[in-house]
Design an enzyme around this catalytic site. Structure first.
Site, short mmCIF file in Angstrom:
data_model
loop_
_atom_site.label_atom_id
_atom_site.label_comp_id
_atom_site.label_asym_id
_atom_site.label_seq_id
_atom_site.Cartn_x
_atom_site.Cartn_y
_atom_site.Cartn_z
N ILE A 136 0.86 -1.18 0.00
CA ILE A 136 0.00 0.00 0.00
C ILE A 136 0.90 1.24 0.00
O ILE A 136 1.79 1.37 0.82
CB ILE A 136 -1.00 0.01 1.18
CG1 ILE A 136 -0.28 0.01 2.53
CG2 ILE A 136 -1.95 -1.17 1.08
CD1 ILE A 136 -1.22 0.29 3.71
N ASP A 137 0.68 2.11 -0.98
CA ASP A 137 1.42 3.36 -1.09
C ASP A 137 0.56 4.46 -0.48
O ASP A 137 -0.55 4.73 -0.97
CB ASP A 137 1.73 3.67 -2.55
CG ASP A 137 2.65 2.63 -3.18
OD1 ASP A 137 3.46 2.04 -2.45
OD2 ASP A 137 2.55 2.40 -4.41
#
Length: 263
Positions: A136-137
């Protein structure tokens, strides 16, 4: 539960290692095979390879399937004495199968997890959750709220990271890589607040990425952030205040001291 780990993360662009700052302006570092030989000498436990070209290309053609560079990946896995996790543009079960046949031990999925969360369930059911990592960015908006981005940080996903990791847990993911866009490449320390909140949100091993600049940062994120592993890029490819390119990794006694202090 997996042992705590310190993991180098190499970014690939055009088949070469690059390094970014807040996901932009990639700087050329060098040949991936050269770096892997050095990490072999240091007896690194695990390595992450992320192809940053693929996800950005999918911004313009979201339904296109872009195959990973299988020839290069095979060379990397053949040279590597450590388990390798590969990420970048993975969209199909067949791609994952071919990556495993190329010698990869784990795959890391970001954009397709956002586009089709059920793809993670399919992948975990097919290959086992231990081989599936979701990245997850995350970055803060102007209101100071965390937002989840996809396509290599090029597109807002519409998810908040906390509800998304809970969804990924339901889909059967084995590990979650939490990457702070705000901290990427700055070497000013991990976002402990973010990592701690994610670690408390789900009982899935969390890998922290983005911001490591010292061994103390590893200790902080493992101890105070509750991460199961600390991944990093800049600290393993740069040396000194002027950031001269030098592939490096802590010696065994340094790793032992980090893990002891973080326990």
């Amino acid at each position: 539960m997996l042992n705590k780990r310190i993991i180098p993360c190499l970014l690939l662009s055009g088949g070469m290692i690059v390094k970014t700052i807040q996901f932009v302006n990639p700087r050329h570092i060098g040949e991936p095979i050269y770096a892997i030989k050095i990490f072999n000498d240091y007896e690194v436990d695990e390595l992450f390879i992320v192809n940053i070209d693929s996800s950005r290309k999918l911004l313009d053609t979201p339904d296109q399937v872009l195959d990973p560079p299988f020839d290069l990946i095979s060379m990397i896995s053949d040279e590597s004495c450590m388990p390798v996790c590969y990420g970048g543009g993975i969209k199909t079960i067949d791609q994952i199968r071919l990556l495993f046949r190329s010698g990869i031990e784990k795959v890391c999925i970001c954009t397709e997890a956002v586009r089709r969360p059920e793809f993670i369930r399919e992948a975990s059911s097919t290959f086992g959750s231990q081989s599936i990592v979701v990245a997850i960015d995350v970055k803060k908006n102007n209101a100071g709220e965390y937002e989840l981005w996809s396509h290599g940080g090029g597109l807002k996903s519409g998810y908040d990271p906390f509800s998304f990791v809970q969804l990924m847990k339901e889909m059967g993911v084995g590990e979650i890589l939490v990457n702070s866009i705000d901290r990427d490449g700055l070497m000013g320390g991990y976002d402990i607040e973010l990592i701690s909140a994610i670690s408390k949100c789900v009982n899935v091993p969390v890998i922290a990425l983005g911001g490591a600049g010292s061994n103390n940062d590893f200790v902080s994120v493992l101890r105070d952030g509750g991460a199961q592993a600390a991944a990093a890029g800049s600290i393993f490819v740069y040396f000194g205040k002027k950031k001269a390119v030098l592939i490096n990794y802590p010696e065994k006694d340094e790793i032992a001291a980090i893990l002891k202090e973080s326990s």
